[in-house]
Design a protein around this motif. Sequence first.
Motif, PDB file in Angstrom:
ATOM      1  N   ASN A  15       0.829  -1.212   0.000  1.00 53.44           N
ATOM      2  CA  ASN A  15       0.000   0.000   0.000  1.00 53.44           C
ATOM      3  C   ASN A  15       0.862   1.259   0.000  1.00 53.44           C
ATOM      4  OD1 ASN A  15      -2.494  -1.236  -0.098  1.00 53.44           O
ATOM      5  ND2 ASN A  15      -2.682  -1.365   2.128  1.00 53.44           N
ATOM      6  N   VAL A  16       1.933   1.247   0.788  1.00 53.16           N
ATOM      7  CA  VAL A  16       2.825   2.397   0.827  1.00 53.16           C
ATOM      8  C   VAL A  16       3.485   2.599  -0.534  1.00 53.16           C
ATOM      9  CG1 VAL A  16       4.978   3.277   1.819  1.00 53.16           C
ATOM     10  CG2 VAL A  16       3.203   2.355   3.311  1.00 53.16           C
ATOM     11  N   LEU A  17       3.918   1.517  -1.170  1.00 50.58           N
ATOM     12  CA  LEU A  17       4.531   1.623  -2.497  1.00 50.58           C
ATOM     13  C   LEU A  17       3.532   2.142  -3.526  1.00 50.58           C
ATOM     14  CD1 LEU A  17       6.745  -1.597  -2.628  1.00 50.58           C
ATOM     15  CD2 LEU A  17       7.505   0.776  -2.423  1.00 50.58           C
ATOM     16  N   ILE A  18       2.301   1.655  -3.452  1.00 48.23           N
ATOM     17  CA  ILE A  18       1.266   2.122  -4.392  1.00 48.23           C
ATOM     18  C   ILE A  18       1.001   3.621  -4.163  1.00 48.23           C
ATOM     19  CG2 ILE A  18      -1.191   1.966  -4.968  1.00 48.23           C
ATOM     20  CD1 ILE A  18      -0.940  -1.075  -4.519  1.00 48.23           C
ATOM     21  N   LEU A  19       0.901   4.018  -2.894  1.00 46.86           N
ATOM     22  CA  LEU A  19       0.709   5.446  -2.595  1.00 46.86           C
ATOM     23  C   LEU A  19       1.879   6.279  -3.111  1.00 46.86           C
ATOM     24  CD1 LEU A  19      -0.824   5.503   0.981  1.00 46.86           C
ATOM     25  CD2 LEU A  19      -1.861   6.336  -1.121  1.00 46.86           C
ATOM     26  N   TYR A  20       3.096   5.789  -2.930  1.00 50.71           N
ATOM     27  CA  TYR A  20       4.266   6.501  -3.422  1.00 50.71           C
ATOM     28  C   TYR A  20       4.194   6.672  -4.931  1.00 50.71           C
ATOM     29  CZ  TYR A  20       9.025   7.493  -4.838  1.00 50.71           C
ATOM     30  OH  TYR A  20      10.119   8.060  -5.418  1.00 50.71           O
ATOM     31  N   ILE A  21       3.843   5.619  -5.648  1.00 50.13           N
ATOM     32  CA  ILE A  21       3.757   5.692  -7.114  1.00 50.13           C
ATOM     33  C   ILE A  21       2.656   6.667  -7.537  1.00 50.13           C
ATOM     34  CG2 ILE A  21       3.154   4.357  -9.172  1.00 50.13           C
ATOM     35  CD1 ILE A  21       4.580   1.954  -7.806  1.00 50.13           C
ATOM     36  N   VAL A  22       1.517   6.591  -6.878  1.00 51.71           N
ATOM     37  CA  VAL A  22       0.411   7.496  -7.225  1.00 51.71           C
ATOM     38  C   VAL A  22       0.814   8.946  -6.954  1.00 51.71           C
ATOM     39  CG1 VAL A  22      -1.933   8.191  -6.557  1.00 51.71           C
ATOM     40  CG2 VAL A  22      -1.415   5.785  -6.947  1.00 51.71           C
ATOM     41  N   PHE A  23       1.413   9.189  -5.786  1.00 53.37           N
ATOM     42  CA  PHE A  23       1.849  10.546  -5.469  1.00 53.37           C
ATOM     43  C   PHE A  23       2.889  11.031  -6.468  1.00 53.37           C
ATOM     44  CE2 PHE A  23       0.812  10.509  -0.644  1.00 53.37           C
ATOM     45  CZ  PHE A  23      -0.508  10.781  -0.952  1.00 53.37           C
ATOM     46  N   ARG A  24       3.793  10.158  -6.816  1.00 52.06           N
ATOM     47  CA  ARG A  24       4.847  10.547  -7.751  1.00 52.06           C
ATOM     48  C   ARG A  24       4.257  10.905  -9.110  1.00 52.06           C
ATOM     49  NH1 ARG A  24      10.692   9.516  -8.158  1.00 52.06           N
ATOM     50  NH2 ARG A  24      11.188   9.786 -10.341  1.00 52.06           N
ATOM     51  N   LEU A  25       3.287  10.102  -9.570  1.00 47.43           N
ATOM     52  CA  LEU A  25       2.695  10.359 -10.885  1.00 47.43           C
ATOM     53  C   LEU A  25       1.787  11.587 -10.876  1.00 47.43           C
ATOM     54  CD1 LEU A  25       1.787   6.761 -12.104  1.00 47.43           C
ATOM     55  CD2 LEU A  25       3.613   8.235 -12.949  1.00 47.43           C
ATOM     56  N   PHE A  26       0.962  11.701  -9.870  1.00 40.28           N
ATOM     57  CA  PHE A  26      -0.078  12.728  -9.899  1.00 40.28           C
ATOM     58  C   PHE A  26       0.235  13.963  -9.051  1.00 40.28           C
ATOM     59  CE2 PHE A  26      -2.421   8.791 -10.868  1.00 40.28           C
ATOM     60  CZ  PHE A  26      -2.869   9.141 -12.135  1.00 40.28           C
ATOM     61  N   LEU A  27       1.267  13.926  -8.244  1.00 44.22           N
ATOM     62  CA  LEU A  27       1.564  15.076  -7.407  1.00 44.22           C
ATOM     63  C   LEU A  27       2.968  15.613  -7.672  1.00 44.22           C
ATOM     64  CD1 LEU A  27       0.631  16.917  -5.089  1.00 44.22           C
ATOM     65  CD2 LEU A  27       1.676  15.290  -3.520  1.00 44.22           C
ATOM     66  N   PHE A  28       3.967  14.769  -7.515  1.00 39.50           N
ATOM     67  CA  PHE A  28       5.341  15.240  -7.602  1.00 39.50           C
ATOM     68  C   PHE A  28       5.708  15.709  -9.008  1.00 39.50           C
ATOM     69  CE2 PHE A  28       6.218  12.087  -3.974  1.00 39.50           C
ATOM     70  CZ  PHE A  28       5.874  13.010  -3.041  1.00 39.50           C
ATOM     71  N   LYS A  29       5.354  14.935 -10.044  1.00 38.43           N
ATOM     72  CA  LYS A  29       5.709  15.329 -11.413  1.00 38.43           C
ATOM     73  C   LYS A  29       5.018  16.620 -11.840  1.00 38.43           C
ATOM     74  CE  LYS A  29       7.296  10.950 -13.274  1.00 38.43           C
ATOM     75  NZ  LYS A  29       7.121   9.935 -14.303  1.00 38.43           N
ATOM     76  N   PRO A  30       3.698  16.788 -11.624  1.00 35.11           N
ATOM     77  CA  PRO A  30       3.083  18.066 -12.012  1.00 35.11           C
ATOM     78  C   PRO A  30       3.651  19.261 -11.238  1.00 35.11           C
ATOM     79  CG  PRO A  30       1.376  16.410 -11.748  1.00 35.11           C
ATOM     80  CD  PRO A  30       2.658  15.812 -11.258  1.00 35.11           C
ATOM     81  N   VAL A  31       3.894  19.063  -9.955  1.00 38.67           N
ATOM     82  CA  VAL A  31       4.460  20.155  -9.164  1.00 38.67           C
ATOM     83  C   VAL A  31       5.868  20.468  -9.658  1.00 38.67           C
ATOM     84  CG1 VAL A  31       5.303  20.776  -6.860  1.00 38.67           C
ATOM     85  CG2 VAL A  31       3.045  19.759  -7.132  1.00 38.67           C
ATOM     86  N   HIS A  32       6.630  19.451  -9.973  1.00 38.51           N
ATOM     87  CA  HIS A  32       7.978  19.659 -10.488  1.00 38.51           C
ATOM     88  C   HIS A  32       7.924  20.398 -11.828  1.00 38.51           C
ATOM     89  CE1 HIS A  32      12.238  18.975 -10.909  1.00 38.51           C
ATOM     90  NE2 HIS A  32      12.048  18.433 -12.106  1.00 38.51           N
ATOM     91  N   LYS A  33       6.976  20.025 -12.688  1.00 35.98           N
ATOM     92  CA  LYS A  33       6.831  20.718 -13.983  1.00 35.98           C
ATOM     93  C   LYS A  33       6.495  22.191 -13.769  1.00 35.98           C
ATOM     94  CE  LYS A  33       5.390  16.754 -16.745  1.00 35.98           C
ATOM     95  NZ  LYS A  33       4.293  16.134 -17.496  1.00 35.98           N
ATOM     96  N   VAL A  34       5.604  22.481 -12.840  1.00 36.85           N
ATOM     97  CA  VAL A  34       5.228  23.869 -12.563  1.00 36.85           C
ATOM     98  C   VAL A  34       6.438  24.636 -12.040  1.00 36.85           C
ATOM     99  CG1 VAL A  34       3.850  25.337 -11.038  1.00 36.85           C
ATOM    100  CG2 VAL A  34       2.788  23.400 -12.186  1.00 36.85           C
ATOM    101  N   LEU A  35       7.194  24.019 -11.145  1.00 36.71           N
ATOM    102  CA  LEU A  35       8.380  24.679 -10.608  1.00 36.71           C
ATOM    103  C   LEU A  35       9.429  24.929 -11.691  1.00 36.71           C
ATOM    104  CD1 LEU A  35       8.825  22.833  -7.188  1.00 36.71           C
ATOM    105  CD2 LEU A  35       8.016  25.159  -7.573  1.00 36.71           C
ATOM    106  N   GLU A  36       9.610  23.974 -12.573  1.00 39.15           N
ATOM    107  CA  GLU A  36      10.572  24.147 -13.667  1.00 39.15           C
ATOM    108  C   GLU A  36      10.114  25.251 -14.616  1.00 39.15           C
ATOM    109  OE1 GLU A  36      13.618  22.900 -14.220  1.00 39.15           O
ATOM    110  OE2 GLU A  36      13.456  21.970 -12.240  1.00 39.15           O
ATOM    111  N   ALA A  37       8.808  25.298 -14.905  1.00 43.68           N
ATOM    112  CA  ALA A  37       8.289  26.349 -15.783  1.00 43.68           C
ATOM    113  C   ALA A  37       8.489  27.714 -15.141  1.00 43.68           C
ATOM    114  CB  ALA A  37       6.813  26.111 -16.080  1.00 43.68           C
TER     115      ALA A  37
END
Length: 161
Positions: A15-37
């Motif tokens: 469950n923790v691994l699944i949460l990590y993957i979901v957060f990484r896909l739907f939270l960390f990457k978009p936030v990182h893209k916004v920060l890079e922009a």
Amino acid sequence: MLEISFWNIAFTVINVLILYIVFRLFLFKPVHKVLEARKADIQKQYDDAAAAQKDAENLKAQYDAQMQAVDKEKEAAIADAKKKASAEYDRIIGSANAESDKIVNTAREKAKAAANEEKRKAEEEIVGMVRDAASKIAESESDAKLYDSFLKKVSDEADAE
């Protein structure tokens, strides 16, 4: 009693691994893209500012060069005028003084007119602000009366029940 089972630990880790993957896909990457922009926008603004500053420095250097050339021409004209008759020199100086006085007087009149206009605008703004404040005060008094009548009506209805 609390039991620790292998399957509970395994499901928790999954469950923790699944949460990590979901957060990484739907939270960390978009936030990182916004920060890079945003970082790219800021860098572009810095680059634009540096280019504008460089252009301003170039224009200043050109202006200084032109001013030096004008100064040299002025000195040459003064030397030539001194070589001419003193009467011609006095006439030119007198004419230049009269023209400069005229320009200074015109500039003073324009400055006074602009100051008077700014003063008039400031007075109009102050009058407008005073009117707005007075209307807000008047509205707040009527709102207080409306609120008091509402409270009285509610308490009368509560007493009637």
